[in-house]
Design a protein around this motif. Structure first.
Motif, PDB file in Angstrom:
ATOM      1  N   GLY A  31     -35.810  24.283  45.785  1.00  0.00           N
ATOM      2  CA  GLY A  31     -35.176  24.356  47.096  1.00  0.00           C
ATOM      3  C   GLY A  31     -35.502  25.678  47.762  1.00  0.00           C
ATOM      4  N   VAL A  32     -35.754  25.663  49.072  1.00  0.00           N
ATOM      5  CA  VAL A  32     -36.042  26.887  49.832  1.00  0.00           C
ATOM      6  C   VAL A  32     -35.171  26.889  51.078  1.00  0.00           C
ATOM      7  CG1 VAL A  32     -38.410  27.066  48.994  1.00  0.00           C
ATOM      8  CG2 VAL A  32     -37.932  25.785  51.092  1.00  0.00           C
ATOM      9  N   GLY A  33     -34.930  28.066  51.619  1.00  0.00           N
ATOM     10  CA  GLY A  33     -34.113  28.101  52.828  1.00  0.00           C
ATOM     11  C   GLY A  33     -33.899  29.492  53.369  1.00  0.00           C
ATOM     12  N   VAL A  34     -33.114  29.545  54.440  1.00  0.00           N
ATOM     13  CA  VAL A  34     -32.758  30.805  55.093  1.00  0.00           C
ATOM     14  C   VAL A  34     -31.246  30.808  55.307  1.00  0.00           C
ATOM     15  CG1 VAL A  34     -34.979  31.108  56.227  1.00  0.00           C
ATOM     16  CG2 VAL A  34     -33.166  29.814  57.378  1.00  0.00           C
ATOM     17  N   GLY A  35     -30.703  31.999  55.521  1.00  0.00           N
ATOM     18  CA  GLY A  35     -29.261  32.085  55.716  1.00  0.00           C
ATOM     19  C   GLY A  35     -28.859  33.383  56.378  1.00  0.00           C
ATOM     20  N   ILE A  36     -27.568  33.518  56.563  1.00  0.00           N
ATOM     21  CA  ILE A  36     -26.997  34.734  57.142  1.00  0.00           C
ATOM     22  C   ILE A  36     -25.822  35.169  56.275  1.00  0.00           C
ATOM     23  CG2 ILE A  36     -25.411  33.491  58.706  1.00  0.00           C
ATOM     24  CD1 ILE A  36     -26.093  35.732  60.783  1.00  0.00           C
ATOM     25  N   ARG A  37     -25.651  36.483  56.153  1.00  0.00           N
ATOM     26  CA  ARG A  37     -24.593  37.061  55.337  1.00  0.00           C
ATOM     27  C   ARG A  37     -23.725  37.987  56.186  1.00  0.00           C
ATOM     28  NH1 ARG A  37     -26.814  33.612  53.080  1.00  0.00           N
ATOM     29  NH2 ARG A  37     -28.041  33.671  51.168  1.00  0.00           N
ATOM     30  N   TRP A  38     -22.420  37.884  56.006  1.00  0.00           N
ATOM     31  CA  TRP A  38     -21.489  38.812  56.646  1.00  0.00           C
ATOM     32  C   TRP A  38     -20.624  39.445  55.569  1.00  0.00           C
ATOM     33  CZ3 TRP A  38     -16.023  37.563  58.475  1.00  0.00           C
ATOM     34  CH2 TRP A  38     -15.431  38.708  59.031  1.00  0.00           C
ATOM     35  N   VAL A  39     -20.626  40.761  55.515  1.00  0.00           N
ATOM     36  CA  VAL A  39     -19.797  41.496  54.557  1.00  0.00           C
ATOM     37  C   VAL A  39     -18.424  41.669  55.182  1.00  0.00           C
ATOM     38  CG1 VAL A  39     -19.598  43.526  53.100  1.00  0.00           C
ATOM     39  CG2 VAL A  39     -21.862  42.667  53.734  1.00  0.00           C
ATOM     40  N   SER A  40     -17.535  40.733  54.915  1.00  0.00           N
ATOM     41  CA  SER A  40     -16.190  40.757  55.488  1.00  0.00           C
ATOM     42  C   SER A  40     -15.300  41.706  54.692  1.00  0.00           C
ATOM     43  CB  SER A  40     -15.598  39.343  55.456  1.00  0.00           C
ATOM     44  OG  SER A  40     -15.208  39.002  54.140  1.00  0.00           O
ATOM     45  N   PRO A  41     -14.105  42.001  55.190  1.00  0.00           N
ATOM     46  CA  PRO A  41     -13.191  42.879  54.437  1.00  0.00           C
ATOM     47  C   PRO A  41     -12.798  42.335  53.070  1.00  0.00           C
ATOM     48  CG  PRO A  41     -12.506  42.720  56.736  1.00  0.00           C
ATOM     49  CD  PRO A  41     -13.599  41.707  56.547  1.00  0.00           C
ATOM     50  N   VAL A  42     -12.955  41.032  52.844  1.00  0.00           N
ATOM     51  CA  VAL A  42     -12.584  40.447  51.548  1.00  0.00           C
ATOM     52  C   VAL A  42     -13.808  40.105  50.724  1.00  0.00           C
ATOM     53  CG1 VAL A  42     -10.400  39.543  52.383  1.00  0.00           C
ATOM     54  CG2 VAL A  42     -12.452  38.135  52.573  1.00  0.00           C
ATOM     55  N   GLY A  43     -15.007  40.512  51.176  1.00  0.00           N
ATOM     56  CA  GLY A  43     -16.218  40.244  50.416  1.00  0.00           C
ATOM     57  C   GLY A  43     -17.238  39.474  51.232  1.00  0.00           C
ATOM     58  N   PRO A  98     -18.103  14.884  29.874  1.00  0.00           N
ATOM     59  CA  PRO A  98     -18.805  15.446  31.042  1.00  0.00           C
ATOM     60  C   PRO A  98     -18.568  16.937  31.255  1.00  0.00           C
ATOM     61  CG  PRO A  98     -17.820  13.339  31.602  1.00  0.00           C
ATOM     62  CD  PRO A  98     -17.329  13.680  30.232  1.00  0.00           C
ATOM     63  N   SER A  99     -17.387  17.441  30.905  1.00  0.00           N
ATOM     64  CA  SER A  99     -17.093  18.855  31.145  1.00  0.00           C
ATOM     65  C   SER A  99     -17.965  19.789  30.312  1.00  0.00           C
ATOM     66  CB  SER A  99     -15.614  19.129  30.846  1.00  0.00           C
ATOM     67  OG  SER A  99     -15.317  18.828  29.494  1.00  0.00           O
ATOM     68  N   LEU A 100     -18.590  19.290  29.245  1.00  0.00           N
ATOM     69  CA  LEU A 100     -19.458  20.108  28.400  1.00  0.00           C
ATOM     70  C   LEU A 100     -20.928  19.726  28.538  1.00  0.00           C
ATOM     71  CD1 LEU A 100     -17.277  20.367  25.169  1.00  0.00           C
ATOM     72  CD2 LEU A 100     -17.626  22.101  26.933  1.00  0.00           C
ATOM     73  N   ARG A 101     -21.237  18.794  29.427  1.00  0.00           N
ATOM     74  CA  ARG A 101     -22.625  18.490  29.759  1.00  0.00           C
ATOM     75  C   ARG A 101     -23.041  19.361  30.953  1.00  0.00           C
ATOM     76  NH1 ARG A 101     -23.275  11.888  29.069  1.00  0.00           N
ATOM     77  NH2 ARG A 101     -21.918  11.690  27.227  1.00  0.00           N
ATOM     78  N   PHE A 102     -24.335  19.359  31.255  1.00  0.00           N
ATOM     79  CA  PHE A 102     -24.846  20.204  32.332  1.00  0.00           C
ATOM     80  C   PHE A 102     -25.279  19.355  33.527  1.00  0.00           C
ATOM     81  CE2 PHE A 102     -25.541  22.893  28.565  1.00  0.00           C
ATOM     82  CZ  PHE A 102     -24.899  24.047  28.986  1.00  0.00           C
ATOM     83  N   PHE A 103     -24.912  19.844  34.720  1.00  0.00           N
ATOM     84  CA  PHE A 103     -25.319  19.266  35.988  1.00  0.00           C
ATOM     85  C   PHE A 103     -25.780  20.416  36.881  1.00  0.00           C
ATOM     86  CE2 PHE A 103     -22.131  16.540  34.146  1.00  0.00           C
ATOM     87  CZ  PHE A 103     -22.554  15.241  34.408  1.00  0.00           C
ATOM     88  N   ALA A 104     -26.732  20.149  37.762  1.00  0.00           N
ATOM     89  CA  ALA A 104     -27.242  21.175  38.679  1.00  0.00           C
ATOM     90  C   ALA A 104     -27.252  20.628  40.098  1.00  0.00           C
ATOM     91  CB  ALA A 104     -28.640  21.626  38.261  1.00  0.00           C
ATOM     92  N   GLY A 105     -27.468  21.545  41.051  1.00  0.00           N
ATOM     93  CA  GLY A 105     -27.462  21.183  42.460  1.00  0.00           C
ATOM     94  C   GLY A 105     -26.254  21.767  43.161  1.00  0.00           C
ATOM     95  N   GLY A 106     -26.451  22.326  44.352  1.00  0.00           N
ATOM     96  CA  GLY A 106     -25.342  22.888  45.117  1.00  0.00           C
ATOM     97  C   GLY A 106     -25.447  24.384  45.312  1.00  0.00           C
ATOM     98  N   ASP A 107     -24.388  24.984  45.857  1.00  0.00           N
ATOM     99  CA  ASP A 107     -24.388  26.392  46.255  1.00  0.00           C
ATOM    100  C   ASP A 107     -24.730  27.351  45.122  1.00  0.00           C
ATOM    101  OD1 ASP A 107     -23.447  25.288  48.589  1.00  0.00           O
ATOM    102  OD2 ASP A 107     -21.356  25.823  48.211  1.00  0.00           O
ATOM    103  N   GLN A 108     -24.239  27.076  43.910  1.00  0.00           N
ATOM    104  CA  GLN A 108     -24.343  28.042  42.821  1.00  0.00           C
ATOM    105  C   GLN A 108     -25.544  27.821  41.916  1.00  0.00           C
ATOM    106  OE1 GLN A 108     -22.175  30.599  42.934  1.00  0.00           O
ATOM    107  NE2 GLN A 108     -21.392  29.574  44.754  1.00  0.00           N
ATOM    108  N   THR A 109     -26.310  26.754  42.120  1.00  0.00           N
ATOM    109  CA  THR A 109     -27.461  26.492  41.248  1.00  0.00           C
ATOM    110  C   THR A 109     -28.731  26.309  42.069  1.00  0.00           C
ATOM    111  OG1 THR A 109     -26.780  24.153  41.157  1.00  0.00           O
ATOM    112  CG2 THR A 109     -26.128  25.574  39.315  1.00  0.00           C
ATOM    113  N   VAL A 110     -28.965  25.089  42.588  1.00  0.00           N
ATOM    114  CA  VAL A 110     -30.177  24.807  43.352  1.00  0.00           C
ATOM    115  C   VAL A 110     -29.779  24.297  44.730  1.00  0.00           C
ATOM    116  CG1 VAL A 110     -32.400  23.619  43.391  1.00  0.00           C
ATOM    117  CG2 VAL A 110     -31.330  24.172  41.190  1.00  0.00           C
ATOM    118  N   ARG A 111     -29.939  25.132  45.749  1.00  0.00           N
ATOM    119  CA  ARG A 111     -29.600  24.739  47.110  1.00  0.00           C
ATOM    120  C   ARG A 111     -30.647  23.765  47.659  1.00  0.00           C
ATOM    121  NH1 ARG A 111     -28.652  31.042  48.508  1.00  0.00           N
ATOM    122  NH2 ARG A 111     -30.135  31.086  46.756  1.00  0.00           N
ATOM    123  N   GLY A 112     -30.198  22.898  48.568  1.00  0.00           N
ATOM    124  CA  GLY A 112     -31.058  21.851  49.086  1.00  0.00           C
ATOM    125  C   GLY A 112     -30.814  20.513  48.426  1.00  0.00           C
ATOM    126  N   TYR A 113     -29.866  20.487  47.466  1.00  0.00           N
ATOM    127  CA  TYR A 113     -29.507  19.263  46.753  1.00  0.00           C
ATOM    128  C   TYR A 113     -27.990  19.149  46.704  1.00  0.00           C
ATOM    129  CZ  TYR A 113     -34.363  19.625  45.302  1.00  0.00           C
ATOM    130  OH  TYR A 113     -35.729  19.735  45.318  1.00  0.00           O
TER     131      TYR A 113
END
Length: 280
Positions: free
Chosen positions: A240-252, A168-183
């Motif tokens: 997936g589609v959506g809206v969000g808010i970003r805050w540039v904090s002192p740590v990123g 599994p560590s060398l297979r591909f999975f998608a969905g979540g914050d870093q790939t496709v949001r809304g899943y």
């Protein structure tokens, strides 16, 4: 330099340690020795993985970072209720990456390119013949100081003469914050006859995002993500589609998103996503 890292969450727990020797020049070149253990249970895929390896980092005159590695991975895993197996792989790897930006913490423009190639062969202390490739590109451009446009593309593939031998560590999975949001995280994947996700041969993900800075260090965002982990590059993708808010904090930057997965057949729905780290 030396370090110890750990991660504890409902889905994944890990601990790893590393020891790094600086080379010349010491700010960019080094040899790192590392070892780690990870336990992960996502959807119907559970795995335990032990790793031991080394990496040689060297910055080329062109600005590209070259990483040569060799690691051993032992993995015990279960997929669904039927597939239980173990794997032992000796994995040489080579990677190249380049980051160009006008600020390390919160750039207004720049790009990142990265390609990683990993392999294993039965003739070299491994249980499977595998060639694993992953390519990532990100771009950022700001117009009139307030309008930011981000784009991301990720493609990966596995070549093997028997996909059942690929852990599994060398297979591909998608969905979540870093790939496709809304899943759900890593819920997008081919399924077996029992409806269990099993991981795909290919990963295809693209994303476009617009941000507007309405107050200093605060931004509104709108985005669209499309992608999937598939066995055929012509298989349907999830959107997936959506809206969000970003805050540039002192740590990123910190990101909070509300996204809707538009494909119910892939398990889409309304989801809240939180992530942090640089845009590139």
């Amino acid at each position: 330099r030396r370090g110890l890292d750990t991660e504890v969450s409902e889905l994944r727990q890990s601990i790893s340690g590393w020891y790094e020797l600086p080379l010349d020049p010491p700010m960019t070149d080094s040899i790192r020795l590392s070892t780690g253990y990870q336990r992960e249970e996502i959807e119907n895929v559970a795995s335990e993985r032990l790793t031991l390896g080394q990496q040689w980092r060297h910055q080329l005159d062109t600005g590209w970072m070259q990483i040569l590695g060799l690691r051993w991975e032992g993995e015990r895993y279960t997929i669904g209720e039927e597939t239980q197996d173990t794997s032992s792989l000796l994995l040489p790897s080579v990677g190249y990456s380049k980051l160009h930006s006008n600020s390390p913490l919160d750039p207004s423009q720049g790009y990142r390119l990265q390609v990683d190639v990993t392999g294993a062969h039965r003739a070299a202390l491994s249980d499977a013949d595998i060639l694993h490739v992953n390519f990532l590109a990100r771009g950022l451009y700001t117009l009139a100081d307030k309008h930011r446009f981000l784009a991301r593309f990720n493609f990966g593939g596995v070549a093997t003469n028997n996909f059942d031998d690929v852990p599994p560590s060398l297979r591909f999975f998608a969905g979540g914050d870093q790939t496709v949001r809304g899943y759900a995280y890593e819920s997008l994947s081919p399924k077996n006859s029992d409806g269990d996700v099993v991981g795909g041969r290919y990963l295809i993900v693209g994303s476009a995002e617009y941000q507007y800075e309405f107050i200093k260090n605060w931004r509104l965002a709108a985005f669209i993500d499309e992608g999937n982990a598939v066995d055929d590059v012509f298989d349907p993708l999830a959107t997936g589609v959506g809206v969000g808010i970003r805050w540039v904090s002192p740590v990123g930057p910190l990101r909070l998103d509300v996204a809707e997965g538009l494909n119910e057949s892939f398990g889409g729905g309304w989801r809240v996503h939180f992530s942090m780290g640089p845009e590139l």
